[in-house]
Design an enzyme around this catalytic site. Structure first.
Site, PDB file in Angstrom:
ATOM      1  N   GLU A   1     -16.771 -23.950  33.520  1.00  0.00           N
ATOM      2  CA  GLU A   1     -16.025 -23.909  35.060  1.00  0.00           C
ATOM      3  C   GLU A   1     -16.949 -22.825  35.762  1.00  0.00           C
ATOM      4  O   GLU A   1     -16.896 -23.274  37.073  1.00  0.00           O
ATOM      5  CB  GLU A   1     -14.840 -23.475  35.083  1.00  0.00           C
ATOM      6  CG  GLU A   1     -14.527 -21.865  34.966  1.00  0.00           C
ATOM      7  CD  GLU A   1     -14.610 -21.352  33.582  1.00  0.00           C
ATOM      8  OE1 GLU A   1     -13.914 -20.337  33.634  1.00  0.00           O
ATOM      9  OE2 GLU A   1     -14.768 -22.091  32.520  1.00  0.00           O
TER      10      GLU A   1
ATOM     11  N   CYS B   1     -14.739 -19.715  25.554  1.00  0.00           N
ATOM     12  CA  CYS B   1     -15.148 -18.396  25.449  1.00  0.00           C
ATOM     13  C   CYS B   1     -14.195 -17.537  24.487  1.00  0.00           C
ATOM     14  O   CYS B   1     -14.600 -18.103  23.343  1.00  0.00           O
ATOM     15  CB  CYS B   1     -14.778 -17.399  26.823  1.00  0.00           C
ATOM     16  SG  CYS B   1     -15.771 -15.882  27.090  1.00  0.00           S
TER      17      CYS B   1
ATOM     18  N   HIS C   1     -18.814 -20.145  29.931  1.00  0.00           N
ATOM     19  CA  HIS C   1     -17.740 -20.794  30.873  1.00  0.00           C
ATOM     20  C   HIS C   1     -18.126 -22.071  31.481  1.00  0.00           C
ATOM     21  O   HIS C   1     -18.945 -21.784  32.364  1.00  0.00           O
ATOM     22  CB  HIS C   1     -17.310 -19.678  31.689  1.00  0.00           C
ATOM     23  CG  HIS C   1     -16.690 -18.445  31.389  1.00  0.00           C
ATOM     24  ND1 HIS C   1     -15.603 -18.247  31.034  1.00  0.00           N
ATOM     25  CD2 HIS C   1     -17.419 -17.371  30.822  1.00  0.00           C
ATOM     26  CE1 HIS C   1     -14.965 -16.860  30.624  1.00  0.00           C
ATOM     27  NE2 HIS C   1     -16.055 -16.460  30.607  1.00  0.00           N
TER      28      HIS C   1
END
Length: 207
Positions: free
Chosen positions: A182, A79, A180
Protein backbone atom coordinates in the site's frame (compact mmCIF):
# COMPACT_ATOMS: atom_id res chain seq x y z
CA UNK A 1 -15.57 -8.66 1.06
CA UNK A 2 -11.99 -8.69 2.35
CA UNK A 3 -11.44 -8.74 6.10
CA UNK A 4 -8.54 -6.66 7.43
CA UNK A 5 -7.72 -8.50 10.64
CA UNK A 6 -7.52 -6.20 13.64
CA UNK A 7 -5.46 -7.68 16.46
CA UNK A 8 -4.11 -4.37 17.71
CA UNK A 9 -0.93 -4.22 15.61
CA UNK A 10 -1.07 -3.09 12.01
CA UNK A 11 -1.51 -0.34 9.43
CA UNK A 12 -5.22 -1.05 9.36
CA UNK A 13 -6.42 2.24 7.92
CA UNK A 14 -3.87 2.48 5.11
CA UNK A 15 -4.39 -1.15 4.07
CA UNK A 16 -8.19 -0.90 4.10
CA UNK A 17 -8.14 2.36 2.12
CA UNK A 18 -5.79 0.81 -0.45
CA UNK A 19 -8.15 -2.15 -0.90
CA UNK A 20 -11.10 0.21 -1.27
CA UNK A 21 -9.22 2.26 -3.89
CA UNK A 22 -8.99 -0.94 -5.91
CA UNK A 23 -12.78 -1.13 -5.92
CA UNK A 24 -13.13 -3.85 -3.30
CA UNK A 25 -15.20 -3.83 -0.15
CA UNK A 26 -13.08 -4.08 2.99
CA UNK A 27 -13.90 -4.30 6.67
CA UNK A 28 -11.47 -3.80 9.56
CA UNK A 29 -12.55 -6.35 12.14
CA UNK A 30 -11.57 -8.48 15.10
CA UNK A 31 -14.77 -10.54 14.85
CA UNK A 32 -14.20 -14.22 14.17
CA UNK A 33 -17.59 -14.43 12.48
CA UNK A 34 -16.84 -11.54 10.10
CA UNK A 35 -13.38 -12.84 9.26
CA UNK A 36 -14.57 -16.35 8.49
CA UNK A 37 -17.54 -15.05 6.50
CA UNK A 38 -15.30 -12.86 4.33
CA UNK A 39 -14.12 -14.00 0.90
CA UNK A 40 -10.49 -13.46 1.91
CA UNK A 41 -8.41 -11.74 4.55
CA UNK A 42 -5.34 -9.59 5.05
CA UNK A 43 -3.15 -9.92 8.14
CA UNK A 44 -1.17 -6.68 8.47
CA UNK A 45 1.42 -6.09 11.15
CA UNK A 46 3.77 -3.55 12.69
CA UNK A 47 5.88 -4.15 15.79
CA UNK A 48 7.41 -7.17 17.51
CA UNK A 49 6.64 -10.77 16.58
CA UNK A 50 6.15 -11.96 20.18
CA UNK A 51 3.71 -9.17 21.02
CA UNK A 52 1.74 -9.86 17.86
CA UNK A 53 1.42 -13.57 18.56
CA UNK A 54 0.39 -12.87 22.15
CA UNK A 55 -2.38 -10.57 20.91
CA UNK A 56 -3.54 -13.15 18.39
CA UNK A 57 -3.63 -15.92 21.01
CA UNK A 58 -5.36 -13.81 23.67
CA UNK A 59 -8.12 -12.84 21.25
CA UNK A 60 -8.40 -16.32 19.71
CA UNK A 61 -7.60 -14.86 16.31
CA UNK A 62 -4.70 -17.27 15.84
CA UNK A 63 -7.24 -20.10 15.54
CA UNK A 64 -9.42 -17.97 13.27
CA UNK A 65 -6.54 -17.24 10.88
CA UNK A 66 -5.62 -20.93 10.74
CA UNK A 67 -9.25 -21.87 10.12
CA UNK A 68 -9.57 -19.34 7.31
CA UNK A 69 -6.37 -20.61 5.70
CA UNK A 70 -7.55 -24.21 6.00
CA UNK A 71 -10.79 -23.28 4.24
CA UNK A 72 -8.84 -22.31 1.13
CA UNK A 73 -9.88 -18.67 1.19
CA UNK A 74 -7.04 -16.33 0.15
CA UNK A 75 -4.94 -14.93 3.00
CA UNK A 76 -2.27 -12.25 2.64
CA UNK A 77 0.23 -11.36 5.37
CA UNK A 78 1.89 -7.94 5.07
CA UNK A 79 5.24 -7.03 6.70
CA UNK A 80 5.11 -8.50 10.23
CA UNK A 81 1.92 -10.22 9.10
CA UNK A 82 3.98 -12.21 6.58
CA UNK A 83 6.47 -13.23 9.27
CA UNK A 84 3.65 -14.45 11.50
CA UNK A 85 2.68 -17.00 8.85
CA UNK A 86 5.85 -18.97 9.62
CA UNK A 87 6.76 -21.37 12.40
CA UNK A 88 8.97 -19.28 14.65
CA UNK A 89 10.91 -16.08 15.18
CA UNK A 90 14.07 -15.23 17.12
CA UNK A 91 12.98 -11.62 17.73
CA UNK A 92 13.61 -10.93 21.46
CA UNK A 93 13.68 -14.63 22.28
CA UNK A 94 12.04 -17.59 20.57
CA UNK A 95 8.38 -17.27 19.67
CA UNK A 96 6.09 -19.70 17.87
CA UNK A 97 4.22 -18.35 14.85
CA UNK A 98 1.06 -19.46 13.10
CA UNK A 99 2.87 -22.32 11.35
CA UNK A 100 1.04 -21.96 8.06
CA UNK A 101 4.34 -22.04 6.18
CA UNK A 102 7.55 -23.77 7.31
CA UNK A 103 10.49 -21.54 8.11
CA UNK A 104 11.82 -19.08 10.67
CA UNK A 105 12.38 -15.38 11.14
CA UNK A 106 15.91 -14.16 11.92
CA UNK A 107 17.62 -10.81 12.44
CA UNK A 108 19.82 -9.28 9.75
CA UNK A 109 23.45 -9.96 10.63
CA UNK A 110 26.28 -7.94 9.14
CA UNK A 111 28.16 -4.69 9.08
CA UNK A 112 25.37 -2.71 7.44
CA UNK A 113 22.43 -0.58 8.46
CA UNK A 114 19.54 -2.29 10.23
CA UNK A 115 16.60 -1.91 9.82
CA UNK A 116 16.41 -2.52 6.11
CA UNK A 117 14.49 0.62 5.17
CA UNK A 118 13.76 2.02 1.74
CA UNK A 119 13.05 1.07 -1.85
CA UNK A 120 14.47 -2.15 -3.24
CA UNK A 121 13.90 -3.95 -6.52
CA UNK A 122 11.99 -7.21 -6.56
CA UNK A 123 13.32 -10.29 -8.33
CA UNK A 124 10.62 -12.77 -9.26
CA UNK A 125 11.96 -16.24 -8.47
CA UNK A 126 9.15 -18.34 -9.91
CA UNK A 127 5.77 -17.97 -11.50
CA UNK A 128 2.84 -16.80 -9.40
CA UNK A 129 -0.64 -15.44 -10.15
CA UNK A 130 0.30 -12.52 -7.89
CA UNK A 131 2.63 -11.08 -10.51
CA UNK A 132 1.87 -12.81 -13.81
CA UNK A 133 2.58 -10.32 -16.63
CA UNK A 134 3.95 -7.72 -14.18
CA UNK A 135 7.45 -6.32 -14.60
CA UNK A 136 9.75 -6.33 -11.56
CA UNK A 137 10.19 -2.95 -9.93
CA UNK A 138 10.83 -1.21 -6.65
CA UNK A 139 8.81 -1.60 -3.44
CA UNK A 140 9.14 -0.15 0.05
CA UNK A 141 10.60 -2.14 2.96
CA UNK A 142 10.95 -1.40 6.69
CA UNK A 143 12.16 -4.39 8.76
CA UNK A 144 14.98 -5.62 10.99
CA UNK A 145 14.11 -9.33 10.74
CA UNK A 146 13.66 -11.46 7.64
CA UNK A 147 12.23 -14.86 6.77
CA UNK A 148 14.18 -17.99 5.89
CA UNK A 149 11.58 -20.29 4.27
CA UNK A 150 12.24 -24.00 4.62
CA UNK A 151 10.84 -24.85 1.18
CA UNK A 152 12.38 -23.19 -1.82
CA UNK A 153 9.10 -23.50 -3.70
CA UNK A 154 7.41 -21.15 -1.19
CA UNK A 155 9.83 -18.35 -2.10
CA UNK A 156 8.21 -16.34 -4.89
CA UNK A 157 10.26 -13.13 -4.95
CA UNK A 158 13.38 -11.69 -3.34
CA UNK A 159 15.07 -8.33 -2.96
CA UNK A 160 18.76 -7.65 -2.47
CA UNK A 161 19.93 -6.10 0.80
CA UNK A 162 23.52 -7.32 1.18
CA UNK A 163 22.00 -10.77 0.59
CA UNK A 164 18.86 -12.18 -1.04
CA UNK A 165 15.93 -11.21 1.19
CA UNK A 166 12.59 -12.98 1.14
CA UNK A 167 10.09 -10.48 -0.28
CA UNK A 168 7.04 -12.53 -1.39
CA UNK A 169 6.04 -16.02 -0.29
CA UNK A 170 3.13 -18.22 -1.19
CA UNK A 171 1.69 -21.69 -1.14
CA UNK A 172 -1.85 -22.49 -2.16
CA UNK A 173 -4.14 -19.74 -0.93
CA UNK A 174 -1.64 -18.34 1.59
CA UNK A 175 0.62 -15.46 0.54
CA UNK A 176 2.85 -12.92 2.22
CA UNK A 177 4.67 -9.71 1.30
CA UNK A 178 7.51 -8.44 3.49
CA UNK A 179 7.21 -4.94 2.03
CA UNK A 180 4.23 -2.60 2.29
CA UNK A 181 2.30 -2.87 -1.01
CA UNK A 182 0.00 0.00 0.00
CA UNK A 183 3.08 2.27 0.26
CA UNK A 184 4.91 0.91 -2.80
CA UNK A 185 3.52 2.97 -5.64
CA UNK A 186 2.20 1.49 -8.85
CA UNK A 187 3.81 -1.93 -8.50
CA UNK A 188 2.68 -2.33 -4.91
CA UNK A 189 -0.89 -1.51 -5.80
CA UNK A 190 -0.74 -3.85 -8.80
CA UNK A 191 0.37 -6.69 -6.53
CA UNK A 192 -2.38 -5.89 -4.05
CA UNK A 193 -4.85 -5.80 -6.94
CA UNK A 194 -3.75 -9.29 -7.99
CA UNK A 195 -4.50 -10.50 -4.47
CA UNK A 196 -8.00 -9.00 -4.66
CA UNK A 197 -8.47 -10.85 -7.94
CA UNK A 198 -7.53 -14.11 -6.22
CA UNK A 199 -10.16 -13.33 -3.59
CA UNK A 200 -12.78 -12.65 -6.26
CA UNK A 201 -11.84 -15.84 -8.12
CA UNK A 202 -12.19 -17.89 -4.93
CA UNK A 203 -15.56 -16.26 -4.21
CA UNK A 204 -16.90 -17.14 -7.65
CA UNK A 205 -15.71 -20.76 -7.32
CA UNK A 206 -17.42 -21.13 -3.95
CA UNK A 207 -20.84 -20.22 -5.34
Amino acid sequence: MIAIIDYGMGNLHSVSKAVERLGCEAVVTSSAEEILAADGAILPGVGAFGDAMRNLRETGLDRVVRELAASGKPLLGICLGMQLLFEESEEYGRHEGLGLLPGRVVRFQGDYKVPHMGWNELKFEQASPLFADLEPGYVYFVHSYHVLPTRREDLLATADYHQPVTAIVGRGSVHGMQFHPEKSGELGMALLHRFTELVEGARVKSR
